[in-house]
Design an enzyme around this catalytic site. Structure first.
Site, PDB file in Angstrom:
ATOM      1  N   ILE A   1      30.421  14.392   7.793  1.00  0.00           N
ATOM      2  CA  ILE A   1      31.271  13.002   7.383  1.00  0.00           C
ATOM      3  C   ILE A   1      32.216  13.237   6.434  1.00  0.00           C
ATOM      4  O   ILE A   1      33.246  12.743   6.741  1.00  0.00           O
ATOM      5  CB  ILE A   1      30.030  11.907   6.932  1.00  0.00           C
ATOM      6  CG1 ILE A   1      29.060  11.692   7.862  1.00  0.00           C
ATOM      7  CG2 ILE A   1      30.910  10.640   6.827  1.00  0.00           C
ATOM      8  CD1 ILE A   1      27.754  10.759   7.186  1.00  0.00           C
TER       9      ILE A   1
ATOM     10  N   ASP B   1      30.169  24.467  -6.604  1.00  0.00           N
ATOM     11  CA  ASP B   1      28.620  23.681  -6.412  1.00  0.00           C
ATOM     12  C   ASP B   1      28.582  23.064  -7.622  1.00  0.00           C
ATOM     13  O   ASP B   1      28.649  23.287  -8.816  1.00  0.00           O
ATOM     14  CB  ASP B   1      27.559  25.061  -6.529  1.00  0.00           C
ATOM     15  CG  ASP B   1      26.410  24.491  -6.122  1.00  0.00           C
ATOM     16  OD1 ASP B   1      25.773  23.298  -6.400  1.00  0.00           O
ATOM     17  OD2 ASP B   1      25.691  25.398  -5.388  1.00  0.00           O
TER      18      ASP B   1
ATOM     19  N   ALA C   1      26.066  16.414  -0.505  1.00  0.00           N
ATOM     20  CA  ALA C   1      24.735  16.356  -0.757  1.00  0.00           C
ATOM     21  C   ALA C   1      23.998  17.111   0.107  1.00  0.00           C
ATOM     22  O   ALA C   1      24.547  17.502   1.212  1.00  0.00           O
ATOM     23  CB  ALA C   1      24.167  14.658  -0.647  1.00  0.00           C
TER      24      ALA C   1
ATOM     25  N   THR D   1      23.082   6.316   1.610  1.00  0.00           N
ATOM     26  CA  THR D   1      22.401   6.153   3.036  1.00  0.00           C
ATOM     27  C   THR D   1      21.453   4.950   2.702  1.00  0.00           C
ATOM     28  O   THR D   1      20.767   4.379   1.926  1.00  0.00           O
ATOM     29  CB  THR D   1      21.412   7.421   3.216  1.00  0.00           C
ATOM     30  OG1 THR D   1      20.514   7.129   4.165  1.00  0.00           O
ATOM     31  CG2 THR D   1      20.517   7.834   2.058  1.00  0.00           C
ATOM     32  N   ASP D   2      20.903   4.277   4.166  1.00  0.00           N
ATOM     33  CA  ASP D   2      20.070   3.412   4.260  1.00  0.00           C
ATOM     34  C   ASP D   2      18.651   3.704   3.809  1.00  0.00           C
ATOM     35  O   ASP D   2      17.694   2.894   3.581  1.00  0.00           O
ATOM     36  CB  ASP D   2      20.118   2.604   5.571  1.00  0.00           C
ATOM     37  CG  ASP D   2      19.927   3.359   6.615  1.00  0.00           C
ATOM     38  OD1 ASP D   2      19.591   4.703   6.437  1.00  0.00           O
ATOM     39  OD2 ASP D   2      19.712   2.785   7.729  1.00  0.00           O
ATOM     40  N   GLU D   3      18.504   4.966   3.829  1.00  0.00           N
ATOM     41  CA  GLU D   3      17.056   5.495   3.762  1.00  0.00           C
ATOM     42  C   GLU D   3      16.556   5.236   2.473  1.00  0.00           C
ATOM     43  O   GLU D   3      15.306   5.278   2.131  1.00  0.00           O
ATOM     44  CB  GLU D   3      17.009   7.310   4.033  1.00  0.00           C
ATOM     45  CG  GLU D   3      17.494   7.455   5.426  1.00  0.00           C
ATOM     46  CD  GLU D   3      17.352   8.848   5.875  1.00  0.00           C
ATOM     47  OE1 GLU D   3      16.361   9.464   5.520  1.00  0.00           O
ATOM     48  OE2 GLU D   3      18.050   9.181   6.608  1.00  0.00           O
TER      49      GLU D   3
ATOM     50  N   TYR E   1      14.401  13.408   0.202  1.00  0.00           N
ATOM     51  CA  TYR E   1      15.828  13.323   0.558  1.00  0.00           C
ATOM     52  C   TYR E   1      16.210  12.030  -0.012  1.00  0.00           C
ATOM     53  O   TYR E   1      17.162  11.728  -0.842  1.00  0.00           O
ATOM     54  CB  TYR E   1      16.523  13.538   1.878  1.00  0.00           C
ATOM     55  CG  TYR E   1      17.436  12.991   2.014  1.00  0.00           C
ATOM     56  CD1 TYR E   1      18.871  13.517   1.602  1.00  0.00           C
ATOM     57  CD2 TYR E   1      17.644  11.808   2.991  1.00  0.00           C
ATOM     58  CE1 TYR E   1      19.965  12.818   2.137  1.00  0.00           C
ATOM     59  CE2 TYR E   1      19.006  11.404   3.323  1.00  0.00           C
ATOM     60  CZ  TYR E   1      20.098  11.583   2.820  1.00  0.00           C
ATOM     61  OH  TYR E   1      21.450  11.087   3.274  1.00  0.00           O
ATOM     62  N   SER E   2      15.573  11.023   0.560  1.00  0.00           N
ATOM     63  CA  SER E   2      15.909   9.430   0.331  1.00  0.00           C
ATOM     64  C   SER E   2      15.762   9.317  -1.354  1.00  0.00           C
ATOM     65  O   SER E   2      16.232   8.449  -2.032  1.00  0.00           O
ATOM     66  CB  SER E   2      15.155   8.526   1.008  1.00  0.00           C
ATOM     67  OG  SER E   2      13.861   8.597   0.982  1.00  0.00           O
TER      68      SER E   2
ATOM     69  N   LYS F   1      18.660  10.675  -3.140  1.00  0.00           N
ATOM     70  CA  LYS F   1      19.891   9.810  -3.000  1.00  0.00           C
ATOM     71  C   LYS F   1      19.624   8.442  -3.707  1.00  0.00           C
ATOM     72  O   LYS F   1      20.580   7.949  -4.381  1.00  0.00           O
ATOM     73  CB  LYS F   1      20.110   9.505  -1.412  1.00  0.00           C
ATOM     74  CG  LYS F   1      20.486  10.524  -0.685  1.00  0.00           C
ATOM     75  CD  LYS F   1      21.820  11.310  -0.961  1.00  0.00           C
ATOM     76  CE  LYS F   1      23.058  10.219  -0.757  1.00  0.00           C
ATOM     77  NZ  LYS F   1      24.287  11.050  -0.847  1.00  0.00           N
TER      78      LYS F   1
ATOM     79  N   ASN G   1      24.501   8.324  11.151  1.00  0.00           N
ATOM     80  CA  ASN G   1      25.660   8.787  11.795  1.00  0.00           C
ATOM     81  C   ASN G   1      25.297   9.661  13.112  1.00  0.00           C
ATOM     82  O   ASN G   1      24.551  10.563  12.819  1.00  0.00           O
ATOM     83  CB  ASN G   1      26.713   9.578  11.039  1.00  0.00           C
ATOM     84  CG  ASN G   1      27.398   8.345  10.068  1.00  0.00           C
ATOM     85  OD1 ASN G   1      28.218   8.548   9.614  1.00  0.00           O
ATOM     86  ND2 ASN G   1      26.648   7.204   9.494  1.00  0.00           N
TER      87      ASN G   1
HETATM   88  P1  NAD Z   1      26.411  17.313   5.669  1.00  0.00           P
HETATM   89  O1  NAD Z   1      25.139  18.045   5.323  1.00  0.00           O
HETATM   90  O2  NAD Z   1      27.139  17.523   6.950  1.00  0.00           O
HETATM   91  O3  NAD Z   1      27.429  17.946   4.661  1.00  0.00           O
HETATM   92  C1  NAD Z   1      27.346  17.739   3.293  1.00  0.00           C
HETATM   93  C2  NAD Z   1      28.261  18.791   2.572  1.00  0.00           C
HETATM   94  O4  NAD Z   1      27.944  18.563   0.976  1.00  0.00           O
HETATM   95  C3  NAD Z   1      28.065  20.089   2.881  1.00  0.00           C
HETATM   96  O5  NAD Z   1      29.349  20.891   3.482  1.00  0.00           O
HETATM   97  C4  NAD Z   1      27.755  20.853   1.809  1.00  0.00           C
HETATM   98  O6  NAD Z   1      28.171  22.192   1.685  1.00  0.00           O
HETATM   99  C5  NAD Z   1      28.022  19.836   0.774  1.00  0.00           C
HETATM  100  N1  NAD Z   1      27.170  20.011  -0.487  1.00  0.00           N
HETATM  101  C6  NAD Z   1      25.912  19.933  -0.756  1.00  0.00           C
HETATM  102  N2  NAD Z   1      25.501  20.189  -1.883  1.00  0.00           N
HETATM  103  C7  NAD Z   1      26.395  20.566  -2.551  1.00  0.00           C
HETATM  104  C8  NAD Z   1      26.689  21.072  -3.814  1.00  0.00           C
HETATM  105  N3  NAD Z   1      25.705  20.982  -4.687  1.00  0.00           N
HETATM  106  N4  NAD Z   1      28.182  21.161  -4.326  1.00  0.00           N
HETATM  107  C9  NAD Z   1      29.144  21.028  -3.625  1.00  0.00           C
HETATM  108  N5  NAD Z   1      29.051  20.703  -2.140  1.00  0.00           N
HETATM  109  C10 NAD Z   1      27.742  20.543  -1.738  1.00  0.00           C
HETATM  110  O7  NAD Z   1      26.043  15.850   5.293  1.00  0.00           O
HETATM  111  P2  NAD Z   1      26.732  14.509   5.904  1.00  0.00           P
HETATM  112  O8  NAD Z   1      25.985  14.188   7.070  1.00  0.00           O
HETATM  113  O9  NAD Z   1      28.146  14.662   6.344  1.00  0.00           O
HETATM  114  O10 NAD Z   1      26.376  13.503   4.904  1.00  0.00           O
HETATM  115  C11 NAD Z   1      27.431  13.315   3.805  1.00  0.00           C
HETATM  116  C12 NAD Z   1      27.028  12.174   2.729  1.00  0.00           C
HETATM  117  O11 NAD Z   1      26.783  11.251   3.631  1.00  0.00           O
HETATM  118  C13 NAD Z   1      25.431  12.680   2.088  1.00  0.00           C
HETATM  119  O12 NAD Z   1      26.073  12.169   0.604  1.00  0.00           O
HETATM  120  C14 NAD Z   1      24.682  11.687   2.961  1.00  0.00           C
HETATM  121  O13 NAD Z   1      23.476  11.290   1.897  1.00  0.00           O
HETATM  122  C15 NAD Z   1      25.402  10.527   3.238  1.00  0.00           C
HETATM  123  N6  NAD Z   1      24.712   9.820   4.637  1.00  0.00           N
HETATM  124  C16 NAD Z   1      24.731  10.690   5.904  1.00  0.00           C
HETATM  125  C17 NAD Z   1      24.454  10.048   6.912  1.00  0.00           C
HETATM  126  C18 NAD Z   1      24.341  10.786   8.300  1.00  0.00           C
HETATM  127  O14 NAD Z   1      23.587  10.161   9.142  1.00  0.00           O
HETATM  128  N7  NAD Z   1      24.642  12.123   8.290  1.00  0.00           N
HETATM  129  C19 NAD Z   1      24.040   8.792   6.712  1.00  0.00           C
HETATM  130  C20 NAD Z   1      24.327   7.901   5.759  1.00  0.00           C
HETATM  131  C21 NAD Z   1      24.706   8.554   4.607  1.00  0.00           C
END
Ligand code: NAD
Length: 359
Positions: free
Chosen positions: A28, A85, A109, A160-162, A185-186, A189, A215
């Site tokens: 995202i 990180d 995350a 997230t909605d979770e 996870y949830s 978050k 998503n």
């Molecule tokens: P993803 O796993 O594809 O990407 C997460 C990115 O965060 C990765 O590039 C990872 O390297 C980076 N990351 C993780 N821990 C880190 C740290 N300690 N330091 C620096 N970088 C770090 O996840 P996504 O699906 O793109 O989700 C992005 C955000 O959206 C998250 O916060 C997730 O909770 C939230 N979200 C996701 C969804 C979904 O359906 N994917 C839905 C609602 C909310």
């Protein structure tokens, strides 16, 4: 696709020029970074540890496509990767100082529920401690900004909605739903959401929060349901389906989520939260069968792909149903999803058939 048009991102930024996106090498966050690069002249600082789910290929492609627009007037790339990180407080603080942001979108995350069950520690470290380190660094930055920049600064936390737990057959999550997270996870978050709200109420940090449903779309790491099913089915391998396949998720195309994020980040009520979902409720079984039908058309093998569907042991504590009531973000910020599920899924299946991921 619906007739709804995408928001004017340059206008939304309202002069905010230096944008820090955390997690911008992920699914995202990468979509957010691409939109900012394509549709604005902003400088984008992408803070990411570049972990297993990261891939910068799509951003490199946009930079190449932009030509001279990929550079700021002083000749630096408009995309600056900060390979940091968030579990490292000092490195996080240094990265925030370097970015000197007008707006922060915090997406970094650990994001996969199954991994959080196998190893919760990484989720606490990144999602809870990492958010804490980022909040501290951003607060220090914001407090030192000159008044005119401090007044327009914003921190947007993407969640997230979770965090709301699991629904029965009826009802939908909204901004007033009580938190009831049920997986590591949830829970991590939810903890980060509480930290963000606390930094607003205690320190006055100008924050906004969004809680979005599942998503899907291009560039999602193939451990999540939709890309796993597409790639397994396309390879003729068994398609894993948890339990009875009746778990319901409210699917949203990633670009529609990005629209919502850019609206909420720039125009959302400070200290407020917005639930984001596109009326896309489907059972896992329905999603898997829809993908199989698309593959029957796009990659026919003489036998239906649905024959590959294989029931596997359910995820422990698997939430039964998520659904979002997006009335607030639609009414206050004018957000509407632009993609319906059938068209978005067809585009996604075509994309995975055409692309090979680098990692
Ligand atoms: P993803 O796993 O594809 O990407 C997460 C990115 O965060 C990765 O590039 C990872 O390297 C980076 N990351 C993780 N821990 C880190 C740290 N300690 N330091 C620096 N970088 C770090 O996840 P996504 O699906 O793109 O989700 C992005 C955000 O959206 C998250 O916060 C997730 O909770 C939230 N979200 C996701 C969804 C979904 O359906 N994917 C839905 C609602 C909310």
């Amino acid at each position: 696709m619906s007739a709804t048009s995408s928001p004017d991102v340059s206008a939304l930024l309202a002069g905010r020029h230096r944008i820090l996106v955390t997690g911008g090498a992920g699914f995202i966050g990468g979509a957010v970074v691409r939109r900012l690069l394509r549709e604005t002249e902003a400088l984008v600082f992408n803070l990411d540890k570049c972990g297993y789910a990261s891939d910068l290929t799509s951003i490199e492609g946009v930079l190449a496509e932009l030509g001279p627009r990929a550079l700021s007037p002083d000749g630096q790339s408009r995309h600056q990767l900060l390979r940091v990180d968030l579990t490292n407080a000092e490195a996080t603080a240094a990265a925030v100082r370097q970015a000197d942001p007008d707006l922060v979108l915090h997406l970094a995350a650990e994001s996969h529920v199954d991994r959080s069950i196998e190893g919760p520690g990484a989720f606490i470290a990144s999602n809870v401690n990492g958010t804490f380190h980022l909040l501290q660094a951003v607060r220090s930055h914001w407090e030192q900004l000159p008044a005119e920049r401090r007044d327009t600064f914003r921190f947007h936390h993407i969640s997230t909605d979770e965090v709301f737990g699991s629904l029965g057959p009826t009802g939908r999550f909204s901004e007033t739903t009580l938190y009831d997270p049920r997986s590591p996870y949830s829970a991590s978050k939810a903890a980060s959401d509480h930290l963000v709200n606390a930094w607003h109420h205690t320190f006055g940090l100008p924050v906004v929060l969004t809680n979005c449903s599942n998503n899907y779309g291009p560039w999602q790491f193939p451990e999540k349901l939709i890309p796993v099913v597409i790639l397994k089915a396309a390879a003729g391998e068994p398609i894993p389906l948890y339990g009875d396949g009746a778990n319901v998720r409210d699917w949203l195309y990633v670009e529609d989520h990005v629209d919502a994020l850019l609206l909420a980040a720039n125009r959302g009520e400070l200290g407020g939260s917005y639930c984001v979902g596109g009326h896309g409720e489907r059972t896992n079984q329905q999603v898997v069968e829809a993908i199989c039908i698309l593959l029957d058309e796009l990659k026919p093998t003489g036998a239906p792909h649905s024959r590959l569907i294989t029931s596997v042991t359910d995820r422990p504590g698997h939430d039964r149903r998520y659904a979002i009531d997006p009335t607030r973000i639609s009414g206050e910020l004018g957000w509407q999803p632009r993609h319906n599920f059938e068209e978005g899924l067809a585009d996604t299946v075509r994309w995975y058939l055409e692309h090979q991921r680098r990692c």
